[in-house]
Design a protein around this motif. Structure first.
Motif, PDB file in Angstrom:
ATOM      1  N   ASP A  19       0.812  -1.221   0.000  1.00  0.00           N
ATOM      2  CA  ASP A  19       0.000   0.000   0.000  1.00  0.00           C
ATOM      3  C   ASP A  19       0.843   1.268   0.000  1.00  0.00           C
ATOM      4  O   ASP A  19       0.304   2.375  -0.120  1.00  0.00           O
ATOM      5  CB  ASP A  19      -0.938   0.013   1.215  1.00  0.00           C
ATOM      6  N   GLY A  20       2.143   1.143   0.155  1.00  0.00           N
ATOM      7  CA  GLY A  20       3.024   2.296   0.058  1.00  0.00           C
ATOM      8  C   GLY A  20       3.567   2.770   1.401  1.00  0.00           C
ATOM      9  O   GLY A  20       3.054   2.435   2.465  1.00  0.00           O
ATOM     10  N   ILE A  21       4.612   3.570   1.320  1.00  0.00           N
ATOM     11  CA  ILE A  21       5.362   3.986   2.496  1.00  0.00           C
ATOM     12  C   ILE A  21       4.532   4.817   3.466  1.00  0.00           C
ATOM     13  O   ILE A  21       4.820   4.855   4.669  1.00  0.00           O
ATOM     14  CB  ILE A  21       6.628   4.771   2.053  1.00  0.00           C
ATOM     15  N   ASN A  22       3.481   5.471   2.983  1.00  0.00           N
ATOM     16  CA  ASN A  22       2.676   6.340   3.853  1.00  0.00           C
ATOM     17  C   ASN A  22       1.403   5.655   4.363  1.00  0.00           C
ATOM     18  O   ASN A  22       0.555   6.311   4.977  1.00  0.00           O
ATOM     19  CB  ASN A  22       2.294   7.618   3.104  1.00  0.00           C
ATOM     20  N   VAL A 102       0.532  -4.165   7.162  1.00  0.00           N
ATOM     21  CA  VAL A 102      -0.764  -4.840   7.211  1.00  0.00           C
ATOM     22  C   VAL A 102      -1.601  -4.279   6.060  1.00  0.00           C
ATOM     23  O   VAL A 102      -1.780  -3.061   5.959  1.00  0.00           O
ATOM     24  CB  VAL A 102      -1.478  -4.600   8.551  1.00  0.00           C
ATOM     25  N   ASN A 103      -2.090  -5.160   5.193  1.00  0.00           N
ATOM     26  CA  ASN A 103      -2.800  -4.699   4.011  1.00  0.00           C
ATOM     27  C   ASN A 103      -4.149  -4.086   4.350  1.00  0.00           C
ATOM     28  O   ASN A 103      -4.842  -4.527   5.269  1.00  0.00           O
ATOM     29  CB  ASN A 103      -3.020  -5.862   3.041  1.00  0.00           C
ATOM     30  N   HIS A 104      -4.521  -3.065   3.568  1.00  0.00           N
ATOM     31  CA  HIS A 104      -5.832  -2.414   3.687  1.00  0.00           C
ATOM     32  C   HIS A 104      -6.849  -3.277   2.947  1.00  0.00           C
ATOM     33  O   HIS A 104      -7.122  -3.081   1.763  1.00  0.00           O
ATOM     34  CB  HIS A 104      -5.743  -1.015   3.076  1.00  0.00           C
ATOM     35  N   GLY A 105      -7.385  -4.277   3.639  1.00  0.00           N
ATOM     36  CA  GLY A 105      -8.294  -5.235   3.037  1.00  0.00           C
ATOM     37  C   GLY A 105      -7.738  -6.639   3.147  1.00  0.00           C
ATOM     38  O   GLY A 105      -6.516  -6.836   3.216  1.00  0.00           O
ATOM     39  N   SER A 106      -8.620  -7.615   3.187  1.00  0.00           N
ATOM     40  CA  SER A 106      -8.182  -9.000   3.346  1.00  0.00           C
ATOM     41  C   SER A 106      -7.472  -9.496   2.094  1.00  0.00           C
ATOM     42  O   SER A 106      -7.660  -8.982   0.991  1.00  0.00           O
ATOM     43  CB  SER A 106      -9.391  -9.895   3.641  1.00  0.00           C
ATOM     44  N   ASN A 107      -6.635 -10.511   2.283  1.00  0.00           N
ATOM     45  CA  ASN A 107      -6.001 -11.225   1.173  1.00  0.00           C
ATOM     46  C   ASN A 107      -6.259 -12.711   1.393  1.00  0.00           C
ATOM     47  O   ASN A 107      -5.487 -13.405   2.074  1.00  0.00           O
ATOM     48  CB  ASN A 107      -4.499 -10.948   1.122  1.00  0.00           C
ATOM     49  N   ALA A 133       2.678 -12.678   5.745  1.00  0.00           N
ATOM     50  CA  ALA A 133       1.836 -11.603   5.211  1.00  0.00           C
ATOM     51  C   ALA A 133       0.684 -11.369   6.179  1.00  0.00           C
ATOM     52  O   ALA A 133       0.117 -12.332   6.719  1.00  0.00           O
ATOM     53  CB  ALA A 133       1.297 -11.980   3.838  1.00  0.00           C
ATOM     54  N   LEU A 134       0.336 -10.100   6.396  1.00  0.00           N
ATOM     55  CA  LEU A 134      -0.755  -9.760   7.310  1.00  0.00           C
ATOM     56  C   LEU A 134      -1.709  -8.798   6.626  1.00  0.00           C
ATOM     57  O   LEU A 134      -1.271  -7.840   5.962  1.00  0.00           O
ATOM     58  CB  LEU A 134      -0.215  -9.115   8.592  1.00  0.00           C
ATOM     59  N   SER A 135      -3.020  -9.030   6.792  1.00  0.00           N
ATOM     60  CA  SER A 135      -4.035  -8.204   6.144  1.00  0.00           C
ATOM     61  C   SER A 135      -5.217  -7.991   7.080  1.00  0.00           C
ATOM     62  O   SER A 135      -5.548  -8.866   7.879  1.00  0.00           O
ATOM     63  CB  SER A 135      -4.521  -8.862   4.844  1.00  0.00           C
ATOM     64  N   GLN A 136      -5.852  -6.821   6.937  1.00  0.00           N
ATOM     65  CA  GLN A 136      -6.984  -6.459   7.782  1.00  0.00           C
ATOM     66  C   GLN A 136      -8.243  -6.303   6.936  1.00  0.00           C
ATOM     67  O   GLN A 136      -8.308  -5.422   6.075  1.00  0.00           O
ATOM     68  CB  GLN A 136      -6.699  -5.147   8.524  1.00  0.00           C
ATOM     69  N   ALA A 137      -9.231  -7.148   7.168  1.00  0.00           N
ATOM     70  CA  ALA A 137     -10.511  -7.009   6.482  1.00  0.00           C
ATOM     71  C   ALA A 137     -11.201  -5.732   6.948  1.00  0.00           C
ATOM     72  O   ALA A 137     -11.012  -5.284   8.079  1.00  0.00           O
ATOM     73  CB  ALA A 137     -11.390  -8.221   6.762  1.00  0.00           C
ATOM     74  N   TYR A 138     -12.008  -5.138   6.067  1.00  0.00           N
ATOM     75  CA  TYR A 138     -12.753  -3.934   6.440  1.00  0.00           C
ATOM     76  C   TYR A 138     -14.020  -3.855   5.602  1.00  0.00           C
ATOM     77  O   TYR A 138     -14.172  -4.538   4.589  1.00  0.00           O
ATOM     78  CB  TYR A 138     -11.897  -2.681   6.245  1.00  0.00           C
TER      79      TYR A 138
END
Length: 262
Positions: A19-22, A102-107, A133-138
């Motif tokens: 998702d990028g550095i920011n 942590v990804n913005h959305g599940s993977n 790898a870690l991701s957060q559902a929303y």
């Protein structure tokens, strides 16, 4: 071949994302990593790289921007970031653990083949490093519950690292779209299947020319028990071991027999 259990305390950890550095998720993952070790390095893409999969930049140079002593942005993909950090920036002491997200959305399910977050962990695996790898559902239109992963991830990661680890595997962790206190458990799952649901959205620009967006609307299916998708739907944290061997054994045997007959 496998790695022995690893105590992350004092281990060198490389943090990256797609998702990028920011990204807010990178801040969450940095907090998670620092709960595990004081030797944390961050190398992440300069711009959002969602959906790039396991792509490597071969036709353009990589440019590095230092934000602090241990935090860097690269004009490239998550794969580039992990490769650069391991083979150049930290070549004197490569990381013992790669954390991607942590990804913005599940993977989950079919998404793992497109995900740059998964690719960051995949590259770490290829380079001989334990990788997660870690991701957060929303839910669209609602705040992302980053605190869920920040609260639960350190303990889960310690547990995951406490077992013998196959050198051909990496781990995919997904957090459900609930607050930390409402998580109903942690489940070791298998990769599910939801149906991609990709589509092309055709539009017109101000001069009458056409342009197109690739859209994504996964099918609303009832996922089978034991899958990553089912765990998230039921409020549990999904922990899925993945591996790099994509060979389909049943089809391989059928082809072997067919070609032998020919």
């Amino acid at each position: 071949m496998s790695y022995p259990p690893l105590d992350p305390a004092g281990a060198r950890i490389l943090v990256t994302n797609d998702d990028g550095i920011n990204a807010a998720g990178l801040e969450a993952l940095t907090e998670i990593a620092r709960a595990l070790s004081d030797d944390v390095w961050i190398v992440a893409p300069e711009l959002n790289q969602s959906g790039v999969g396991h792509s490597l930049s071969l036709s353009r140079p990589l440019r590095l921007r230092a934000l602090s002593e241990r935090k860097f942005a690269i004009e490239g993909t998550p794969t580039d970031c992990v490769l650069f950090a391991t083979k150049h920036l930290l070549a004197d002491k490569p990381p013992a653990l790669v954390l991607s997200g942590v990804n913005h959305g599940s993977n989950i399910a079919d998404d793992v083949t497109y995900s740059g977050t998964i690719a960051g962990a995949m590259e770490g695996c290829l380079l001989g490093i334990r990788s997660i790898a870690l991701s957060q559902a929303y839910t669209r239109g609602h705040p992302v519950k980053w605190a869920t992963g920040v609260h639960h991830a350190p303990g889960i990661i310690r547990d995951v690292l406490s077992v013998e680890w196959s050198k051909e595997a990496f781990v995919n962790i997904n957090f459900p779209d609930v607050v930390a206190a409402s998580v109903t458990g942690v489940e070791t799952t298998r990769q599910g299947h939801l149906g991609f649901g990709g589509f092309i959205d055709e539009r017109n620009d101000l001069r009458g020319g056409k342009y197109y967006w690739v859209g994504y609307a996964p099918e609303d299916m009832e996922p089978p028990a034991g899958t990553d998708a089912a765990a998230l739907r039921e409020g549990r944290i999904s922990v899925t071991p993945l591996h790099l061997d994509l060979t389909h054994e049943t089809m391989r045997r059928r082809l072997r027999d067919a070609l032998a007959r020919g």
